[in-house]
Design an enzyme around this catalytic site. Structure first.
Site, PDB file in Angstrom:
ATOM      1  N   ARG A 174      -2.282   3.800  13.485  1.00 38.61           N
ATOM      2  CA  ARG A 174      -2.202   5.156  14.222  1.00 38.61           C
ATOM      3  C   ARG A 174      -2.801   5.147  15.434  1.00 38.61           C
ATOM      4  O   ARG A 174      -2.237   5.841  16.226  1.00 38.61           O
ATOM      5  CB  ARG A 174      -2.766   6.341  13.118  1.00 38.61           C
ATOM      6  N   ALA A 231      -6.538  -4.231   0.206  1.00 36.21           N
ATOM      7  CA  ALA A 231      -6.993  -2.851   0.658  1.00 36.21           C
ATOM      8  C   ALA A 231      -7.051  -2.158  -0.649  1.00 36.21           C
ATOM      9  O   ALA A 231      -8.129  -2.299  -1.562  1.00 36.21           O
ATOM     10  CB  ALA A 231      -5.957  -2.336   1.430  1.00 36.21           C
ATOM     11  N   ARG A 232      -6.064  -1.693  -1.031  1.00 36.59           N
ATOM     12  CA  ARG A 232      -5.844  -0.817  -2.454  1.00 36.59           C
ATOM     13  C   ARG A 232      -4.615  -1.075  -3.030  1.00 36.59           C
ATOM     14  O   ARG A 232      -3.682  -0.809  -2.227  1.00 36.59           O
ATOM     15  CB  ARG A 232      -6.188   0.738  -2.159  1.00 36.59           C
ATOM     16  N   GLU A 261      -5.709  -0.670 -11.711  1.00 33.98           N
ATOM     17  CA  GLU A 261      -6.684  -1.596 -12.008  1.00 33.98           C
ATOM     18  C   GLU A 261      -7.218  -1.035 -13.232  1.00 33.98           C
ATOM     19  O   GLU A 261      -7.745   0.061 -13.409  1.00 33.98           O
ATOM     20  CB  GLU A 261      -7.757  -1.577 -10.977  1.00 33.98           C
ATOM     21  N   HIS A 279      -9.983  -8.069  -7.539  1.00 36.36           N
ATOM     22  CA  HIS A 279     -10.720  -7.244  -6.878  1.00 36.36           C
ATOM     23  C   HIS A 279     -12.114  -7.937  -6.279  1.00 36.36           C
ATOM     24  O   HIS A 279     -13.119  -7.335  -6.686  1.00 36.36           O
ATOM     25  CB  HIS A 279     -10.613  -5.830  -7.394  1.00 36.36           C
TER      26      HIS A 279
HETATM   27  O1  LIG Z   1     -12.803  -2.376  -2.378  1.00 41.94           O
HETATM   28  C1  LIG Z   1     -13.993  -2.234  -2.109  1.00 41.94           C
HETATM   29  C2  LIG Z   1     -14.267  -1.430  -1.176  1.00 41.94           C
HETATM   30  O2  LIG Z   1     -13.822  -0.547  -0.763  1.00 41.94           O
HETATM   31  O3  LIG Z   1     -15.660  -1.812  -0.549  1.00 41.94           O
END
Ligand SMILES: O=CC(=O)O
Length: 313
Positions: A174, A231-232, A261, A279
């Site tokens: 951004r 990331a996620r 997850e 993860h």
């Molecule tokens: O996924 C792990 C974090 O956000 O620290």
């Protein structure tokens, strides 16, 4: 003060110096119901990214709650607005996990482009193989284009590492990068997706980034491109990813995080063009201890009337 999980001794020492610390009796993450029971009457909560901190949890804690210290840099599990309304500070753990997460991103990038997981599976399955000029060829990184979605601390740490492999680095974000960020070309997201050999995700999960990588985004990528996600999970539409792999719209994906997850999309599991890790982005002994200690310092600071080192709200 309530911990949602047992913490390393160094973190517990920071907390016991300022508070009466309640540790969970069980050695596993608490369920939502157990957590609600555990937080009743707490003035501080030190929690994990698995723990959903929402209105129901904040109600269960009560009005004396002062701080939620999340042991993660991402804090999409915390309703920051609900905390703000109640005057509860929220903190996260940036910085201490940057290198570990960037390292794992490179491990996944190398692993998927050089077919490391696939080779490992081939050998373990006892299948016949032999060195040959065209046996299990991967994709070289020198001169390849890396597209980073998000150019914060972790994205920049990945850029530095990728430059050492001779990759050309671009980013979509951004805001333009700060002057001390590693040099990289800034592109609109659509151009970045269309031009990258590897797209790697380093943005937070927000309402604006949920399913940022959807069917259309995947279709716009090169058919020879790879997707890396440390990331996620919900930044990627996992069903669309499986469909894109199936249709040959991209060549492969390396994923450390998942939409639901710890469940995996069944379409990912059997694929050789997918590399999966559970993860592990920040999962080194040193980093996890540093994260827990930073979260403890944050909680201790709020409880003793000081500004926490790394607040988010
Ligand atoms: O996924 C792990 C974090 O956000 O620290």
């Amino acid at each position: 003060m309530v911990l949602s999980r047992r913490l390393p001794d160094a973190a517990v020492a920071v907390l016991t110096a300022v508070a009466d610390v309640h540790r969970p009796e069980v050695d596993r993450p608490l369920g939502a119901e157990e957590l609600r029971t555990a937080v009743a009457g707490a003035d501080a909560l030190v929690c994990l990214l698995l723990d959903r901190v929402d209105d129901a949890l904040l109600d269960a804690a009560g009005p004396q709650l002062k701080v939620v210290a999340n042991i993660a840099v991402g804090y999409d599990n915390v309703d920051v607005e609900a905390c703000r309304r109640r005057g509860v500070r929220v903190t996260n753990t940036p910085g201490v996990l940057t290198d570990a997460t960037a390292d794992l991103t490179l491990a996944l990038l190398l692993g998927i482009t050089r077919r490391v997981g696939e080779g490992d599976r081939l050998l373990r399955a006892g299948r016949s193989w032999g060195w040959d000029l065209d046996f299990m060829l991967g994709t070289g990184l020198r001169g390849a284009r890396l597209g980073l979605v998000g150019y914060g601390a972790i994205g920049q740490a990945v850029a530095r590492r990728a430059a050492a492999f001779g990759m050309h680095v671009a980013y979509a974000a951004r805001h333009p990068a700060a002057a001390d960020a590693p040099p990289a070309e800034r592109l609109p997201l659509a151009d970045l997706l269309a031009s990258s050999d590897v797209v790697s995700l380093h943005c937070p999960l927000t309402p604006g980034t949920r399913h940022l990588v959807d069917a259309a985004a995947l279709r716009s990528m090169r058919p020879t491109a790879f997707l890396v996600n440390t990331a996620r999970g919900p930044v990627v539409d996992e069903a669309a990813l499986v469909a894109a792999l199936e249709a040959g719209e991209i060549r492969g994906a390396a994923l450390d995080v998942f939409e639901d997850e710890p469940a995996l999309h069944p379409g990912l599991v059997g694929r050789d063009d997918v590399l999966l890790t559970p993860h592990l982005g920040s999962a080194t002994v040193q980093t996890r201890e540093a994260m827990a200690v930073l979260a403890a310092r944050n909680a201790a600071a709020v409880l003793t009337g000081q500004e926490p080192p790394t607040p988010v709200g």
